[in-house]
Design an enzyme around this catalytic site. Structure first.
Site, PDB file in Angstrom:
ATOM      1  N   GLU A  41       0.848  -1.191   0.000  1.00 30.58           N
ATOM      2  CA  GLU A  41       0.000   0.000   0.000  1.00 30.58           C
ATOM      3  C   GLU A  41       0.886   1.244   0.000  1.00 30.58           C
ATOM      4  O   GLU A  41       1.695   1.443   0.905  1.00 30.58           O
ATOM      5  CB  GLU A  41      -0.908   0.027   1.233  1.00 30.58           C
ATOM      6  CG  GLU A  41      -1.783   1.273   1.322  1.00 30.58           C
ATOM      7  CD  GLU A  41      -2.586   1.345   2.616  1.00 30.58           C
ATOM      8  OE1 GLU A  41      -2.991   2.461   3.000  1.00 30.58           O
ATOM      9  OE2 GLU A  41      -2.800   0.282   3.251  1.00 30.58           O
ATOM     10  N   ARG A  45       0.707  10.499   1.408  1.00 31.54           N
ATOM     11  CA  ARG A  45       0.916  11.460   2.494  1.00 31.54           C
ATOM     12  C   ARG A  45       2.086  12.395   2.232  1.00 31.54           C
ATOM     13  O   ARG A  45       2.400  13.238   3.076  1.00 31.54           O
ATOM     14  CB  ARG A  45       1.170  10.712   3.808  1.00 31.54           C
ATOM     15  CG  ARG A  45       0.026   9.819   4.235  1.00 31.54           C
ATOM     16  CD  ARG A  45       0.360   9.068   5.506  1.00 31.54           C
ATOM     17  NE  ARG A  45      -0.635   8.062   5.830  1.00 31.54           N
ATOM     18  CZ  ARG A  45      -0.502   7.166   6.796  1.00 31.54           C
ATOM     19  NH1 ARG A  45       0.604   7.150   7.542  1.00 31.54           N
ATOM     20  NH2 ARG A  45      -1.451   6.283   7.027  1.00 31.54           N
ATOM     21  N   THR A  69      -4.572   6.321   2.036  1.00 32.94           N
ATOM     22  CA  THR A  69      -4.821   7.714   2.423  1.00 32.94           C
ATOM     23  C   THR A  69      -5.498   8.463   1.278  1.00 32.94           C
ATOM     24  O   THR A  69      -5.180   9.627   0.984  1.00 32.94           O
ATOM     25  CB  THR A  69      -3.538   8.433   2.878  1.00 32.94           C
ATOM     26  OG1 THR A  69      -2.740   7.559   3.670  1.00 32.94           O
ATOM     27  CG2 THR A  69      -3.876   9.654   3.738  1.00 32.94           C
ATOM     28  N   LYS A 129     -11.160  -1.519   6.510  1.00 33.19           N
ATOM     29  CA  LYS A 129     -10.001  -1.229   7.351  1.00 33.19           C
ATOM     30  C   LYS A 129     -10.521  -0.901   8.754  1.00 33.19           C
ATOM     31  O   LYS A 129     -11.590  -0.298   8.907  1.00 33.19           O
ATOM     32  CB  LYS A 129      -9.263  -0.037   6.746  1.00 33.19           C
ATOM     33  CG  LYS A 129      -8.058   0.473   7.495  1.00 33.19           C
ATOM     34  CD  LYS A 129      -7.467   1.650   6.691  1.00 33.19           C
ATOM     35  CE  LYS A 129      -6.283   2.270   7.391  1.00 33.19           C
ATOM     36  NZ  LYS A 129      -5.699   3.380   6.590  1.00 33.19           N
TER      37      LYS A 129
END
Length: 212
Positions: A41, A45, A69, A129
């Site tokens: 993943e 960010r 994100t 998640k």
């Protein structure tokens, strides 16, 4: 989704890469693969993270690469067009969920309350998640969710480490665990990719023991 699930059955750990340096991100991804972790993943960010994800897809070898994100529908569309094979969000946004379901993109929205898990279920999702796992109640909370939401599977992320990984993976409704402990910033920036491989191999060994 079938290939993704098969990979996660074999090694139910998803390492996070947040490096905006594409060459270093590719080297990190390859090191993780050498350690036995082939689902990566890339978290958006940092500036350049999207380019790093593209580079890993192009040069990383036999890896399944997703984007994390992801905060907006536009971002979800952008990463999908860039080749992301799954999408992860820190929270649950209906329009992103509906887009991913329509496009048949594996999608893992962040949930931490029963209301959010139930909303995800109502939207048609069966994998989510659990974030931030350690602050949201950890293993006891996931046990409670498992008793109520029998069809749901969870990917705890946030506060997961080699120390508590066995406890999370021992739960039958945990699909996999995500974490950044596998890609320590100091080691990556120093080019110590052997350490990344060591941590990945350690996580694979822990997972095999936890899952029997």
């Amino acid at each position: 989704m079938t290939d993704l699930n098969e990979r996660l059955k074999a090694a139910p750990v998803v390492p996070l890469i947040g490096d905006g340096n594409a060459d270093r991100a590719v080297a990190t991804a390859k090191a993780l693969g050498e350690g036995g972790l082939s689902v990566i993943e890339v978290v958006l960010r940092s500036e350049g993270a999207l380019e790093s994800m593209k580079a890993i897809i192009e040069r990383g070898g036999d890896l399944i690469v997703g984007a994390g994100t992801v905060l907006t529908l536009d971002q979800a569309k952008e990463v999908h067009e860039a080749g992301a094979q799954f999408i992860v969000c820190p929270g649950l946004v209906d329009e992103i969920a509906e887009y991913c379901l329509a496009e048949k993109i594996p999608f893992f929205p962040g949930t931490m309350t029963a209301g959010e898990v139930q909303r995800a279920y109502a939207l048609g999702l069966r994998e989510v998640k659990f974030f931030p796992a350690s602050l949201a109640g950890g293993v006891p909370m996931l046990k409670a969710f498992g008793a109520v939401f029998g069809e749901m599977r969870f990917m705890p992320t946030g506060g997961v480490s080699a120390d508590n990984l066995p406890d999370f993976l021992a739960l039958p409704h945990v699909l996999a665990c995500g974490g950044s402990w596998l890609t320590p910033k100091d080691a990556v920036e120093a080019g110590d990719f052997a350490e990344v491989t060591r941590l990945a191999a350690e996580a694979v060994a822990i997972a095999k023991t936890a899952r029997g």
